[in-house]
Motif scaffolding. Sequence first.
Motif, PDB file in Angstrom:
ATOM      1  N   GLY A 111      17.412  -2.841   3.753  1.00 37.58           N
ATOM      2  CA  GLY A 111      16.282  -1.960   3.979  1.00 37.58           C
ATOM      3  C   GLY A 111      15.103  -2.307   3.090  1.00 37.58           C
ATOM      4  O   GLY A 111      13.939  -2.224   3.506  1.00 37.58           O
ATOM      5  N   PHE A 112      15.406  -2.704   1.862  1.00 39.93           N
ATOM      6  CA  PHE A 112      14.346  -3.142   0.945  1.00 39.93           C
ATOM      7  C   PHE A 112      13.722  -4.441   1.427  1.00 39.93           C
ATOM      8  O   PHE A 112      12.496  -4.590   1.455  1.00 39.93           O
ATOM      9  N   ILE A 113      14.544  -5.384   1.829  1.00 38.91           N
ATOM     10  CA  ILE A 113      14.028  -6.678   2.282  1.00 38.91           C
ATOM     11  C   ILE A 113      13.136  -6.504   3.506  1.00 38.91           C
ATOM     12  O   ILE A 113      12.107  -7.185   3.646  1.00 38.91           O
ATOM     13  N   GLY A 114      13.510  -5.588   4.386  1.00 33.87           N
ATOM     14  CA  GLY A 114      12.733  -5.388   5.596  1.00 33.87           C
ATOM     15  C   GLY A 114      11.489  -4.530   5.422  1.00 33.87           C
ATOM     16  O   GLY A 114      10.698  -4.401   6.361  1.00 33.87           O
ATOM     17  N   ALA A 115      11.300  -3.975   4.239  1.00 34.90           N
ATOM     18  CA  ALA A 115      10.137  -3.112   3.998  1.00 34.90           C
ATOM     19  C   ALA A 115       8.884  -3.938   3.771  1.00 34.90           C
ATOM     20  O   ALA A 115       8.945  -5.082   3.303  1.00 34.90           O
ATOM     21  N   SER A 116       7.744  -3.365   4.092  1.00 33.96           N
ATOM     22  CA  SER A 116       6.480  -4.031   3.808  1.00 33.96           C
ATOM     23  C   SER A 116       6.214  -3.990   2.312  1.00 33.96           C
ATOM     24  O   SER A 116       6.861  -3.251   1.559  1.00 33.96           O
ATOM     25  N   ALA A 117       5.261  -4.803   1.868  1.00 31.56           N
ATOM     26  CA  ALA A 117       4.914  -4.825   0.443  1.00 31.56           C
ATOM     27  C   ALA A 117       4.498  -3.441  -0.037  1.00 31.56           C
ATOM     28  O   ALA A 117       4.827  -3.028  -1.151  1.00 31.56           O
ATOM     29  N   ARG A 118       3.798  -2.700   0.801  1.00 28.49           N
ATOM     30  CA  ARG A 118       3.345  -1.362   0.433  1.00 28.49           C
ATOM     31  C   ARG A 118       4.523  -0.383   0.332  1.00 28.49           C
ATOM     32  O   ARG A 118       4.519   0.536  -0.488  1.00 28.49           O
ATOM     33  N   GLN A 119       5.549  -0.575   1.165  1.00 27.20           N
ATOM     34  CA  GLN A 119       6.678   0.346   1.215  1.00 27.20           C
ATOM     35  C   GLN A 119       7.741   0.059   0.169  1.00 27.20           C
ATOM     36  O   GLN A 119       8.545   0.944  -0.156  1.00 27.20           O
ATOM     37  N   SER A 120       7.773  -1.150  -0.363  1.00 24.91           N
ATOM     38  CA  SER A 120       8.903  -1.601  -1.188  1.00 24.91           C
ATOM     39  C   SER A 120       9.189  -0.683  -2.366  1.00 24.91           C
ATOM     40  O   SER A 120      10.338  -0.322  -2.632  1.00 24.91           O
ATOM     41  N   ARG A 121       8.152  -0.311  -3.093  1.00 26.66           N
ATOM     42  CA  ARG A 121       8.357   0.551  -4.259  1.00 26.66           C
ATOM     43  C   ARG A 121       8.955   1.890  -3.849  1.00 26.66           C
ATOM     44  O   ARG A 121       9.873   2.389  -4.509  1.00 26.66           O
ATOM     45  N   ASN A 122       8.440   2.476  -2.762  1.00 27.13           N
ATOM     46  CA  ASN A 122       8.962   3.766  -2.317  1.00 27.13           C
ATOM     47  C   ASN A 122      10.415   3.665  -1.873  1.00 27.13           C
ATOM     48  O   ASN A 122      11.211   4.587  -2.105  1.00 27.13           O
ATOM     49  N   VAL A 123      10.778   2.545  -1.230  1.00 27.64           N
ATOM     50  CA  VAL A 123      12.160   2.354  -0.799  1.00 27.64           C
ATOM     51  C   VAL A 123      13.094   2.369  -2.004  1.00 27.64           C
ATOM     52  O   VAL A 123      14.123   3.048  -2.014  1.00 27.64           O
ATOM     53  N   VAL A 124      12.740   1.619  -3.043  1.00 29.96           N
ATOM     54  CA  VAL A 124      13.600   1.541  -4.224  1.00 29.96           C
ATOM     55  C   VAL A 124      13.631   2.870  -4.962  1.00 29.96           C
ATOM     56  O   VAL A 124      14.696   3.311  -5.425  1.00 29.96           O
ATOM     57  N   THR A 125      12.492   3.527  -5.079  1.00 30.12           N
ATOM     58  CA  THR A 125      12.449   4.822  -5.754  1.00 30.12           C
ATOM     59  C   THR A 125      13.360   5.836  -5.052  1.00 30.12           C
ATOM     60  O   THR A 125      14.124   6.557  -5.695  1.00 30.12           O
ATOM     61  N   THR A 126      13.304   5.859  -3.724  1.00 34.30           N
ATOM     62  CA  THR A 126      14.161   6.762  -2.957  1.00 34.30           C
ATOM     63  C   THR A 126      15.632   6.407  -3.130  1.00 34.30           C
ATOM     64  O   THR A 126      16.482   7.284  -3.337  1.00 34.30           O
ATOM     65  N   TYR A 180      15.697 -17.159  -1.502  1.00 37.07           N
ATOM     66  CA  TYR A 180      15.043 -15.929  -1.060  1.00 37.07           C
ATOM     67  C   TYR A 180      15.800 -14.701  -1.557  1.00 37.07           C
ATOM     68  O   TYR A 180      15.206 -13.726  -2.034  1.00 37.07           O
ATOM     69  N   LEU A 181      17.130 -14.746  -1.481  1.00 34.56           N
ATOM     70  CA  LEU A 181      17.950 -13.635  -1.957  1.00 34.56           C
ATOM     71  C   LEU A 181      17.748 -13.399  -3.448  1.00 34.56           C
ATOM     72  O   LEU A 181      17.625 -12.252  -3.897  1.00 34.56           O
ATOM     73  N   LEU A 182      17.730 -14.460  -4.212  1.00 31.49           N
ATOM     74  CA  LEU A 182      17.529 -14.318  -5.658  1.00 31.49           C
ATOM     75  C   LEU A 182      16.162 -13.707  -5.962  1.00 31.49           C
ATOM     76  O   LEU A 182      16.036 -12.848  -6.846  1.00 31.49           O
ATOM     77  N   ALA A 183      15.143 -14.132  -5.227  1.00 30.84           N
ATOM     78  CA  ALA A 183      13.795 -13.592  -5.442  1.00 30.84           C
ATOM     79  C   ALA A 183      13.732 -12.114  -5.065  1.00 30.84           C
ATOM     80  O   ALA A 183      13.117 -11.299  -5.773  1.00 30.84           O
ATOM     81  N   GLN A 184      14.372 -11.751  -3.963  1.00 35.18           N
ATOM     82  CA  GLN A 184      14.373 -10.361  -3.540  1.00 35.18           C
ATOM     83  C   GLN A 184      15.145  -9.477  -4.526  1.00 35.18           C
ATOM     84  O   GLN A 184      14.752  -8.341  -4.797  1.00 35.18           O
ATOM     85  N   ALA A 185      16.241 -10.002  -5.056  1.00 43.19           N
ATOM     86  CA  ALA A 185      17.012  -9.244  -6.043  1.00 43.19           C
ATOM     87  C   ALA A 185      16.191  -8.998  -7.303  1.00 43.19           C
ATOM     88  O   ALA A 185      16.228  -7.916  -7.888  1.00 43.19           O
TER      89      ALA A 185
END
Length: 208
Positions: free
Chosen positions: A14-29, A193-198
């Motif tokens: 879900g985090f990987i599929g989020a837009s740059a704008r959404q990413s922080r909110n996804v992780v916070t939630t 890519y996985l390492l960068a996303q992590a």
Amino acid sequence: MSEDITIGGIQFAGFIGASARQSRNVVTTQKKLYLGEAPAWSYYGPLYAALRGALNAPDPRGHLEQAINRAAAQNAAKGEAFRDASAGFLNLLPRGATGVRVTPASWASPHLTVALRNPLGIRLRNGKMLYVVVNPKQDPLSQDATDSVLRMMESGVDGALPGAIPQVWDLRYDGGIASKLRGNANRDALDGYLLAQAAAYRTFWDAA
């Protein structure tokens, strides 16, 4: 970094599929859910159990119907979600397939551990086996997210279910969609890519 973090594969997707704008909110939630009283995966816990049970049940549809009814008794929307997911599962399940045990597996980086929770082991009538992670949520995974989960599964399949083919099933999209990693996919690029996303996930988690 202070704490070790372990999240689920679908949550990381879900985090990987989020837009740059959404990413922080996804992780916070997700952080609020993971540190709260109910784990982030508890909502669909009964569904995962029902799917595993249905694989070897004499009447898979009837077995799933019991879980749907229990969910509907709690909440109408939950019952509808379980019904949609169950329908997709039955559409994707090959005729004559049976369930086999899967050893829990995870993918780890220096920043994050991703647990591939609630996988399904499926033996086909021809003896081949599938190693399946299901997405029970309404929105399908993005292509990047799907490929990422498949690569994590592929990396750990020898310990989870040797010889099986990793697949991701989006249960509630278009009647159920099964995906597997292409043979010519660039595995090295996916690993990077996985390492960068992590690392990015960890940054947002620490800031939340």
